[in-house]
Scaffold this motif. Structure first.
Motif, PDB file in Angstrom:
ATOM      1  N   GLU A  81       0.871  -1.186   0.000  1.00 33.58           N
ATOM      2  CA  GLU A  81       0.000   0.000   0.000  1.00 33.58           C
ATOM      3  C   GLU A  81       0.901   1.227   0.000  1.00 33.58           C
ATOM      4  O   GLU A  81       1.889   1.270   0.739  1.00 33.58           O
ATOM      5  CB  GLU A  81      -0.886   0.051   1.241  1.00 33.58           C
ATOM      6  N   THR A  86       0.727   9.662   3.650  1.00 30.52           N
ATOM      7  CA  THR A  86      -0.442   9.229   4.414  1.00 30.52           C
ATOM      8  C   THR A  86      -0.356   7.787   4.905  1.00 30.52           C
ATOM      9  O   THR A  86      -0.670   7.497   6.056  1.00 30.52           O
ATOM     10  CB  THR A  86      -1.716   9.368   3.545  1.00 30.52           C
ATOM     11  N   HIS A  87       0.073   6.854   4.018  1.00 38.99           N
ATOM     12  CA  HIS A  87       0.049   5.436   4.378  1.00 38.99           C
ATOM     13  C   HIS A  87       1.076   4.676   3.563  1.00 38.99           C
ATOM     14  O   HIS A  87       1.159   4.829   2.340  1.00 38.99           O
ATOM     15  CB  HIS A  87      -1.351   4.862   4.109  1.00 38.99           C
ATOM     16  N   GLU A  89       2.571   0.483   3.543  1.00 39.44           N
ATOM     17  CA  GLU A  89       2.462  -0.860   4.107  1.00 39.44           C
ATOM     18  C   GLU A  89       3.304  -1.800   3.262  1.00 39.44           C
ATOM     19  O   GLU A  89       3.458  -1.590   2.061  1.00 39.44           O
ATOM     20  CB  GLU A  89       1.001  -1.318   4.083  1.00 39.44           C
ATOM     21  N   GLY A 104       3.097  -1.557   8.642  1.00 46.38           N
ATOM     22  CA  GLY A 104       2.786  -0.306   7.983  1.00 46.38           C
ATOM     23  C   GLY A 104       2.705   0.864   8.933  1.00 46.38           C
ATOM     24  O   GLY A 104       2.796   0.708  10.162  1.00 46.38           O
ATOM     25  N   TYR A 105       2.547   2.025   8.331  1.00 43.06           N
ATOM     26  CA  TYR A 105       2.401   3.280   9.072  1.00 43.06           C
ATOM     27  C   TYR A 105       1.291   4.092   8.432  1.00 43.06           C
ATOM     28  O   TYR A 105       1.228   4.216   7.204  1.00 43.06           O
ATOM     29  CB  TYR A 105       3.690   4.109   8.999  1.00 43.06           C
ATOM     30  N   ARG A 106       0.444   4.660   9.273  1.00 46.01           N
ATOM     31  CA  ARG A 106      -0.559   5.639   8.848  1.00 46.01           C
ATOM     32  C   ARG A 106      -0.164   6.978   9.458  1.00 46.01           C
ATOM     33  O   ARG A 106       0.176   7.047  10.644  1.00 46.01           O
ATOM     34  CB  ARG A 106      -1.947   5.250   9.323  1.00 46.01           C
TER      35      ARG A 106
END
Length: 155
Positions: A81, A86-87, A89, A104-106
């Motif tokens: 992703e 913003t995001h 993954e 992941g990181y948001r």
């Protein structure tokens, strides 16, 4: 803020830096090594991710976890992703083993900079690996510690 379920852990932290500065570190293979709190990530090769499907190689050493004697090995990180700033993954594969657990990181803009949420999700991991290995591979406190290193790196 932290959340836990049977197949997912996450941790969040406010970081006093804009999302684009945080995201730059998270896209860079060497950034992953820089902020890793587990000690497993030794070095990385490849270009910063720009889209889903991009890959890079991370040279690992599981010795720091002390849970299984894998020695040094390489994994291929595949971005699953990617939404700039913003995001991000990814999943990790090692030779013929594809656990399909996701990290992941948001990133959410906030009054002080960015609310960063780190997660590990193993809901897609095949049963044969769930019964043979311990999940999550990296404990929740390591996600929190990595967020602390990320803050130190970008603030």
């Amino acid at each position: 803020m932290t959340e836990v379920s049977e197949t997912r852990i996450e941790a969040s932290r406010e970081i006093a830096a804009p999302p684009e500065k945080v995201f730059e570190v998270l896209c860079d293979p060497r950034g992953h090594v820089t902020i890793d709190s587990s000690g497993m990530l030794q070095s990385a090769d490849g270009e910063p991710a720009e889209k889903a499907g991009d890959t890079f190689v991370v040279h690992m050493d599981r010795e720091s976890l002390g849970d299984m004697p894998l020695g040094k090995y390489d994994v291929t990180v595949t971005i699953t992703e990617f939404d700039r700033d913003t995001h991000i993954e990814w999943t990790v594969g090692a030779q013929t083993i594809q656990l399909d657990h996701r990290y992941g990181y948001r990133l959410t803009p906030s009054a002080t900079g960015t609310l960063v949420t780190s997660y590990c999700d193993w809901s897609r991991t095949p049963e044969k690996y769930l019964s043979a290995l311990t999940f999550p591979v990296v404990p929740q406190f390591a996600l929190r510690a990595t967020l602390g290193i990320l803050a130190r790196t970008v603030e």
